[in-house]
Enzyme design. Structure first.
Site, short mmCIF file in Angstrom:
data_model
loop_
_atom_site.label_atom_id
_atom_site.label_comp_id
_atom_site.label_asym_id
_atom_site.label_seq_id
_atom_site.Cartn_x
_atom_site.Cartn_y
_atom_site.Cartn_z
N GLU A 296 -2.61 0.40 -9.29
CA GLU A 296 -4.00 0.65 -8.93
C GLU A 296 -4.31 2.13 -8.81
OE1 GLU A 296 -4.79 0.16 -4.31
OE2 GLU A 296 -3.45 -1.43 -5.01
N HIS B 108 -6.53 -4.70 -10.69
CA HIS B 108 -6.93 -4.38 -9.32
C HIS B 108 -8.44 -4.37 -9.25
CE1 HIS B 108 -7.75 -1.31 -6.08
NE2 HIS B 108 -6.86 -2.06 -5.45
N HIS C 193 0.81 -1.22 0.00
CA HIS C 193 0.00 0.00 0.00
C HIS C 193 0.84 1.27 0.00
CE1 HIS C 193 -4.54 -0.30 0.95
NE2 HIS C 193 -4.19 -1.29 0.15
#
Length: 381
Positions: A235, A284, A185
């Site tokens: 993403e 994604h 992330h």
């Protein structure tokens, strides 16, 4: 045939559905959403509707060009996501008009089934082994995990070791025949990524996702060169122009989101561009059934497709699972780690409009969690 109306529906747990109606009764569905900015994207769709109503829905490419390039200020997650959902719905209409699935309109299928993976947690190490084993017991051949919670820009040896131990736990649980992907992330700094990723090499991850923030994509070459672990990202990239420098950096997998990166039309182009660089595509999709169906339609027709993310049974969808919005749940049900190719017209799914109408009356606006480090500064979620 003319477009008569575009209507958006906020639905739990944190999604936005779009229905496009035509004067001949053919309806298309899309999923335009920026998680945490639902109303903003809905407003962008409404602005796009001012142009689209009265137009021929089958002029998909022309509409894409106008909606993305017909204004002086272009791009960004909100506009790209609004266009993405519209594009999905227009391809859905086109497939229904011609009586074929979208993957046929894209040139025909290149595979009989699409491999998928499930997310198992990992922000905290509790129950990580149990979650991984449960997915394997369901028949999954690949899982994805987070490997940390919030991190300092340069964290302690103990935190580095904790990341490695989480990955080690999952690898030991699932064994060598199951793939393990790791999502950071963007929580690692460049320095931390170069420290951590080589330590993960013995566990042979399928890929490591977003080790650094997308704003730092110009440094991805250094990350890729520091490790044999395949690097994945994408993403939070929204067009082929965003992806071009990333493809040149040495990444192994790109992850465009069909609800963020301009829809079926643009992701298909991004995938073709990635093939030139010998880069695989793993879309994604922690989203709903429309986004998943659109992703799979592209996957069925894309040679360099690797694997598909999907949120069936994901923890945040409890009480409002992806499959709850379908008339026929079997279409998107995975078997032994794959979803079989489906050949219904358009996106190949039928949305249960009664459920959508009912739940949209009380859907709450989801917001991105705010994380802070131990010194009080903002941390990446």
């Amino acid at each position: 045939m003319k477009i008569t109306a575009l209507r958006t529906y906020p639905v739990p747990p944190r999604w936005l559905f779009l229905r496009i109606d035509t004067d001949e009764g053919v309806t298309g569905w899309g999923e335009p959403i920026v998680e945490g900015r639902l109303r903003t994207v809905a407003a962008a769709v409404a602005e796009c509707a001012e142009y689209l109503v009265g137009k021929d829905p089958l002029r998909i490419e022309d509409h894409w060009q106008v909606l993305t390039k017909g204004t002086f200020y272009r791009g960004g997650p909100v506009l790209s996501s609004a266009v993405a959902g519209i594009d999905q719905a227009l391809w859905d209409i086109a497939g229904k008009v011609h009586g074929v699935p979208v993957h046929v309109l894209l040139g025909g299928p290149v595979r009989e089934r699409a491999r998928v993976y499930s997310w198992i947690g990992g922000d905290e190490p509790n129950h990580l082994a149990e979650a991984a084993q449960a997915r394997v017991d369901e028949g999954m051949t690949a899982v994805k995990m987070n490997a940390s919670a919030q991190l300092r820009l340069l964290d302690t040896p103990a935190q580095v070791r904790a990341i490695v131990e989480r990955v080690e736990t999952v690898r030991e649980t699932v064994g060598p025949d199951v793939d393990v992907a790791i999502d950071f992330h963007g929580r690692l700094s460049l320095a931390m990524s170069r420290r951590v990723l080589p330590l993960l090499e013995p566990y042979l991850p399928m890929f490591v996702e977003e080790p650094i923030l997308p704003e730092l994509s110009h440094r991805l070459r250094e990350v890729a060169a520091s490790t044999s672990v395949p690097i994945a990202t994408g993403e939070r990239l929204y067009s082929r122009w965003d992806f071009r420098p990333v493809l040149e950096s040495g990444v192994s997998v790109i992850q465009p989101d069909l609800s963020h990166a301009g829809g079926i039309s643009e992701v298909r182009r991004i995938a073709a561009m990635a093939e030139v660089y010998d880069v695989a595509v793993a879309p994604h999709c922690p989203l709903g059934p429309i986004a998943l169906a659109a992703s799979l339609q592209v996957g069925f027709a894309t040679p360099n497709y690797l694997i598909q993310e999907q949120s069936i049974g994901l923890h945040y969808g409890e009480g409002h699972d992806l499959l709850d919005y379908l008339v026929d749940r079997s279409v998107l049900t995975h078997k032994n780690g794959f979803i079989d190719r489906f050949d219904g017209p358009g996106l190949g799914i039928e949305i249960d409009e009664r459920v959508v109408e009912r739940v949209s009356r009380y859907a709450d606006e989801w917001r991105t969690p705010i994380w802070r480090r131990d010194d009080g500064s903002l941390a990446e979620w």
